[in-house]
Design a protein around this motif. Structure first.
Motif, PDB file in Angstrom:
ATOM      1  N   GLY A 133      29.671  35.242  37.032  1.00 22.29           N
ATOM      2  CA  GLY A 133      28.873  34.304  36.231  1.00 22.29           C
ATOM      3  C   GLY A 133      29.773  33.586  35.232  1.00 22.29           C
ATOM      4  O   GLY A 133      30.493  34.223  34.480  1.00 22.29           O
ATOM      5  N   GLY A 134      29.744  32.270  35.241  1.00 24.67           N
ATOM      6  CA  GLY A 134      30.599  31.517  34.329  1.00 24.67           C
ATOM      7  C   GLY A 134      32.014  31.338  34.845  1.00 24.67           C
ATOM      8  O   GLY A 134      32.861  30.773  34.169  1.00 24.67           O
ATOM      9  N   ILE A 135      32.293  31.839  36.064  1.00 22.25           N
ATOM     10  CA  ILE A 135      33.630  31.707  36.640  1.00 22.25           C
ATOM     11  C   ILE A 135      33.578  30.801  37.874  1.00 22.25           C
ATOM     12  O   ILE A 135      34.385  29.892  38.011  1.00 22.25           O
ATOM     13  N   ILE A 136      32.616  31.074  38.762  1.00 23.89           N
ATOM     14  CA  ILE A 136      32.588  30.313  40.018  1.00 23.89           C
ATOM     15  C   ILE A 136      31.534  29.202  39.963  1.00 23.89           C
ATOM     16  O   ILE A 136      30.616  29.230  39.141  1.00 23.89           O
ATOM     17  N   ASP A 137      31.718  28.250  40.859  1.00 23.89           N
ATOM     18  CA  ASP A 137      30.744  27.170  41.001  1.00 23.89           C
ATOM     19  C   ASP A 137      29.610  27.677  41.888  1.00 23.89           C
ATOM     20  O   ASP A 137      29.830  27.961  43.065  1.00 23.89           O
ATOM     21  N   PRO A 138      28.397  27.814  41.341  1.00 23.15           N
ATOM     22  CA  PRO A 138      27.317  28.395  42.130  1.00 23.15           C
ATOM     23  C   PRO A 138      26.891  27.527  43.312  1.00 23.15           C
ATOM     24  O   PRO A 138      26.188  28.004  44.195  1.00 23.15           O
ATOM     25  N   GLU A 139      27.309  26.265  43.325  1.00 25.23           N
ATOM     26  CA  GLU A 139      26.888  25.396  44.425  1.00 25.23           C
ATOM     27  C   GLU A 139      27.966  25.256  45.494  1.00 25.23           C
ATOM     28  O   GLU A 139      27.870  24.401  46.368  1.00 25.23           O
ATOM     29  N   LYS A 140      29.030  26.069  45.400  1.00 22.30           N
ATOM     30  CA  LYS A 140      30.086  26.020  46.418  1.00 22.30           C
ATOM     31  C   LYS A 140      30.301  27.403  46.991  1.00 22.30           C
ATOM     32  O   LYS A 140      30.757  28.306  46.290  1.00 22.30           O
ATOM     33  N   ILE A 141      30.022  27.567  48.258  1.00 20.35           N
ATOM     34  CA  ILE A 141      30.196  28.869  48.887  1.00 20.35           C
ATOM     35  C   ILE A 141      31.676  29.254  48.922  1.00 20.35           C
ATOM     36  O   ILE A 141      32.028  30.432  48.845  1.00 20.35           O
ATOM     37  N   GLU A 142      32.573  28.261  48.989  1.00 22.24           N
ATOM     38  CA  GLU A 142      34.010  28.548  49.056  1.00 22.24           C
ATOM     39  C   GLU A 142      34.466  29.289  47.794  1.00 22.24           C
ATOM     40  O   GLU A 142      35.317  30.172  47.855  1.00 22.24           O
ATOM     41  N   ASP A 143      33.887  28.912  46.650  1.00 20.54           N
ATOM     42  CA  ASP A 143      34.233  29.571  45.401  1.00 20.54           C
ATOM     43  C   ASP A 143      33.874  31.052  45.462  1.00 20.54           C
ATOM     44  O   ASP A 143      34.609  31.907  44.978  1.00 20.54           O
ATOM     45  N   TYR A 144      32.715  31.332  46.060  1.00 20.79           N
ATOM     46  CA  TYR A 144      32.264  32.723  46.164  1.00 20.79           C
ATOM     47  C   TYR A 144      33.143  33.485  47.162  1.00 20.79           C
ATOM     48  O   TYR A 144      33.533  34.627  46.911  1.00 20.79           O
ATOM     49  N   ILE A 145      33.476  32.835  48.260  1.00 15.76           N
ATOM     50  CA  ILE A 145      34.332  33.493  49.261  1.00 15.76           C
ATOM     51  C   ILE A 145      35.713  33.765  48.670  1.00 15.76           C
ATOM     52  O   ILE A 145      36.322  34.804  48.918  1.00 15.76           O
ATOM     53  N   ALA A 146      36.203  32.844  47.832  1.00 16.40           N
ATOM     54  CA  ALA A 146      37.533  32.995  47.242  1.00 16.40           C
ATOM     55  C   ALA A 146      37.625  34.202  46.303  1.00 16.40           C
ATOM     56  O   ALA A 146      38.711  34.738  46.084  1.00 16.40           O
ATOM     57  N   VAL A 147      36.501  34.656  45.747  1.00 16.97           N
ATOM     58  CA  VAL A 147      36.547  35.852  44.902  1.00 16.97           C
ATOM     59  C   VAL A 147      36.142  37.098  45.705  1.00 16.97           C
ATOM     60  O   VAL A 147      35.733  38.103  45.147  1.00 16.97           O
ATOM     61  N   GLY A 148      36.258  36.992  47.014  1.00 21.54           N
ATOM     62  CA  GLY A 148      35.986  38.164  47.863  1.00 21.54           C
ATOM     63  C   GLY A 148      34.557  38.259  48.341  1.00 21.54           C
ATOM     64  O   GLY A 148      34.110  39.328  48.750  1.00 21.54           O
ATOM     65  N   GLY A 149      33.842  37.150  48.313  1.00 20.64           N
ATOM     66  CA  GLY A 149      32.455  37.137  48.743  1.00 20.64           C
ATOM     67  C   GLY A 149      32.311  37.360  50.235  1.00 20.64           C
ATOM     68  O   GLY A 149      33.179  36.965  51.010  1.00 20.64           O
ATOM     69  N   TYR A 150      31.236  37.984  50.624  1.00 18.35           N
ATOM     70  CA  TYR A 150      30.864  38.277  52.012  1.00 18.35           C
ATOM     71  C   TYR A 150      31.807  39.260  52.697  1.00 18.35           C
ATOM     72  O   TYR A 150      31.629  39.556  53.874  1.00 18.35           O
ATOM     73  N   GLU A 151      32.812  39.779  51.954  1.00 17.97           N
ATOM     74  CA  GLU A 151      33.658  40.830  52.533  1.00 17.97           C
ATOM     75  C   GLU A 151      32.866  42.125  52.686  1.00 17.97           C
ATOM     76  O   GLU A 151      33.003  42.833  53.678  1.00 17.97           O
ATOM     77  N   ALA A 152      32.053  42.422  51.670  1.00 18.02           N
ATOM     78  CA  ALA A 152      31.267  43.655  51.705  1.00 18.02           C
ATOM     79  C   ALA A 152      30.314  43.644  52.893  1.00 18.02           C
ATOM     80  O   ALA A 152      30.142  44.657  53.574  1.00 18.02           O
TER      81      ALA A 152
END
Lengths: 192, 543
Positions: free
Chosen positions: B127-146
């Motif tokens: 929260g306050g780090i990634i752009d919530p409207e860009k999935i790439e931002d979430y993937i870049a912090v390890g998103g969807y790995e789990a």
């Protein structure tokens, strides 16, 4: 023999056409069928119908449909509720029941501008009640009412989740932070 | 989509980043103070000052310190982030100029302030780090790995075990063990099962779930997908309040993006696992936070609760086994799968594990969102992080749990914040609203405020709640108007007891709590308002 046959045939034909004619006439109770046009010719009904089609006329999409209807018409009048009821094949009682159950739906027309004061706990302890009291006194209406000239509707909300900037007031859909009674009156005055 | 593709997206996105990142808080709180204009002006200033090769302006979700908003954070200039507070759109030029070493008169926050330093972030890590409207931002912090790990390396039962081991308890307020719930749904027979995410955050004074949905929507979607795999479901519903339009639009974007990349839909990560999520928009009914009422609402009906059993885990939405969890519960799942249940169980107290997000509001200096480990003393939250009451006032009490909770008086500020300790004081953890009241607050008025709320929100299905809340409000009004006697107060207490024990659902059962807790700790405020008993002819005083 042939005469008798002819008369029987005539009789049958007249019966048939009579039945067919009644079928062509608009039914007394509107048939729950797709494609019924609204007699007013209002285009918004068509948009609503397209929206319902997108949701495959699913009965469990009733709340979504009512949201769309309110967005289009501003409020839910009986006509709109009946229209929805016919298209989703739901009894009017069910549609009316849902529309009146949820606070978000309104069955009365709103004024030109709306002023929604958040009355969540955080806003309340920071003086939202004073904002409402000031607006009531200024516009001479109670929350939930609209001024006689149809300019302003005063509403209260349960909590809009903007507690960090309490007390919050939503003017025509725009949230404003840390509002004092004077701020609110100044904003509303600019609409009058 | 395979793990290599996911890594490629992350690497490409990280490589495309610029040296300096200017983060603009664009969640509902700051948006109301024209955060969109601030972002537009910042972008304009970057181009005007010819810094566009090194500087990118990023839209981010809630940074937490809402009372100081709108906030702008800058990474990549100093070792720690620079945080600008109370920014106006016209300050944009000065902020960008400061990147070149120019002096500014703008308000700069302290990143070591106890408000930030005492937090442990799991749910709000992005929260306050990634752009919530860009999935790439979430993937870049390890998103969807789990999700990938769960699908390819774990059996559904192992996922349930890991959640059980973590000791996670429902963050909606009641604190039911999440692992146990998942296990029950997984074992329930049925070809079709549903997952529901409860985002009907109705407690006035709480906005944790809104902030999670607005700042990190993919975190919730990923948590739901893992849950679906664990219990054997292929359809999820996300129930969000209509009062949260920004959260709804960001979720819609997130679902669309996840579908486009094959992270939702059919054959996720080339396994036989399918999962779809639909958004259901609430329509303003507090009772819909109750799980059986919420399911009625998802089915497009009036949101009235029904008796349990059957529990939703056995017979829920459309009569199928259904798993209902709160937004924050789902938001904890990815961390548990990635780092393990044992790691999660290491945070918090013996019976309450992990962290909890609180919305700190009311008469307090620092308002905003905090995420703290369970068991932290209330005093640390209110006095150190929150800075105590403003204007030299004293903190009188802290209200937790909204209309279902109670008021904790200042003398109990050393209580650790966990499910059991708060319950012992007559309050509840609730979903995480924490409203601080100072010595100018009238507790009887607060009790009346909550009772009025419960009366308005009572669905009307059961009589104790429908009629009881109305009568209790009348009695409270009578007390406030100084027209009540001791007998009225006795009647109020009797009604509290009756409504608490005989109502159908949680709303009615907990509606008397604000009255009971204020009576317990601030009885003198009620008694000061009472009139002497008057008796008509033939009536003798009660003994």
């Amino acid at each position: 023999m042939s005469l008798a046959n002819t008369s029987l045939l005539q009789l049958l034909t007249s019966y048939m056409s009579a039945i067919l004619n009644t079928a062509e006439k608009p039914p007394v109770t509107p048939k729950p069928a797709v494609g019924i046009k609204h007699p007013s010719g209002d285009k918004r009904f068509k948009i609503l119908e397209v929206h319902m089609k997108k949701l495959q006329f699913k009965q469990d999409a009733l709340i979504e449909v009512l949201h769309k209807a309110q967005e289009l018409f501003g409020y839910l009048e009986d006509d709109v509720l009946l229209f929805v009821s016919h298209h989703l094949k739901l009894p009017p009682s069910r549609v009316y029941g849902v529309a009146t159950f949820y606070h978000f739906f309104t069955l009365k027309p709103q004024g030109e501008h709306t002023c929604v004061v958040c009355m969540g706990t955080a806003c309340y302890v920071k003086g939202a009640d004073k904002v409402v009291a000031a607006l009531e006194k200024f516009a001479k209406i109670k929350p939930g009412e609209t001024t006689a000239d149809n300019k302003l509707s005063l509403l209260t909300a349960r909590c809009i989740g903007a507690c960090g900037i309490a007390p919050a007031v939503t003017y025509d859909g725009q949230v404003a932070a840390k509002q004092s009674p004077d701020d609110a009156i100044a904003k509303v005055k600019s609409w009058m | 989509m395979q793990i290599e593709d996911l890594n490629a997206i992350a690497e490409k996105h990280i490589a495309s980043r610029k040296k300096i990142i200017v983060r603009t808080c664009m969640s509902a709180g700051c948006m109301s103070s024209r955060a969109d204009a601030i972002k537009a002006n910042l972008e304009k200033a970057v181009i005007e000052q010819q810094l566009d090769a090194d500087v990118e302006v990023r839209r981010v979700g809630c940074m937490g310190f809402c009372g100081q908003g709108p906030l702008v954070g800058i990474d990549g200039v100093k070792e720690k982030e620079i945080l600008f507070e109370h920014i106006k759109p016209e300050d944009a030029e000065a902020i960008i100029a400061s990147l070149k070493g120019m002096q500014t008169n703008l308000e700069i926050g302290d990143p070591d302030h106890p408000f930030f330093a005492k937090q442990t972030k799991i749910v709000r890590a992005n929260g306050g780090i990634i752009d919530p409207e860009k999935i790439e931002d979430y993937i870049a912090v390890g998103g969807y790995e789990a999700l990938h790990n769960a699908l390819t390396e774990m059996q559904p039962a192992q996922v349930v075990d890991e959640v059980t081991k973590s000791g996670l308890r429902g963050r909606g307020g009641a604190g039911f063990p999440t692992g146990l719930k998942w296990g029950t749904v997984a074992k329930s027979p049925g070809a079709k099962k549903y997952i529901i995410c409860n985002g009907d955050e109705g407690d006035p004074g709480a906005f944790m779930d809104r902030s999670v949905l607005e700042s990190d929507p993919h975190l919730v979607l990923e948590g739901m997908a893992i849950a679906a795999y664990a219990v054997g479901s292929d359809q999820g519903f996300l129930y969000v309040r209509a009062e949260y339009p920004l959260a709804i639009s960001r979720l819609q974007i997130a679902i669309k993006q996840a579908k486009a990349l094959g992270l939702l839909g059919s054959g996720i990560f080339e396994t036989p696992f399918n999962f779809n999520v639909d958004i259901r928009i609430g329509a303003g009914a507090f009772v819909c936070g109750e799980e059986t009422a919420l399911m009625m609402s998802v089915e497009g009906k009036r949101g009235t609760p029904r008796p349990r059993p059957p529990f939703p885990a056995e017979s829920g939405l459309f009569g199928c086994p259904t798993l209902i969890n709160n937004v924050e519960s789902f938001a904890n799942i990815t961390a548990i799968i990635k780092k393990g249940g044992d790691w999660y169980a290491g945070i918090g107290t013996e019976k309450s594990k992990g962290t909890k997000v609180f919305a700190l509001t009311g008469k307090i200096k620092n308002t905003g969102l905090i995420e703290v480990p369970m068991g932290i003393p209330l005093r640390q939250i209110v006095m150190e992080m929150g800075g105590g009451a403003p204007d030299g006032r004293q903190v009188k009490s802290v209200q937790t749990g909204g209309p279902s909770g109670g008021c904790i008086p200042a003398e109990f500020l050393d209580t650790p914040v966990d499910y059991e300790s708060l319950m012992k004081l007559g309050s509840i953890m609730g979903s995480g609203g924490m409203v601080v009241m100072d010595d100018t607050t009238n507790m009887v008025e607060i009790a009346k405020f909550y009772m009025e709320f419960c009366k308005d929100e009572s669905c009307g299905k059961c009589i104790p709640c429908r009629a009881g809340t109305t009568q209790m409000e009348n009695l409270l009004n009578k007390i406030i108007a100084r027209q009540a006697t001791r007998r009225d107060l006795a009647k109020l207490e009797e009604l509290c007891d009756m409504v608490k024990n005989t109502s159908l659902c949680g709303l009615g059962q907990t509606a008397p709590n604000p009255v009971l807790s204020t009576l317990k700790y601030f009885r003198n405020e009620y008694e000061e308002l009472l009139q002497p008993d008057t008796f008509g002819p033939g009536v003798t005083a009660m003994k």
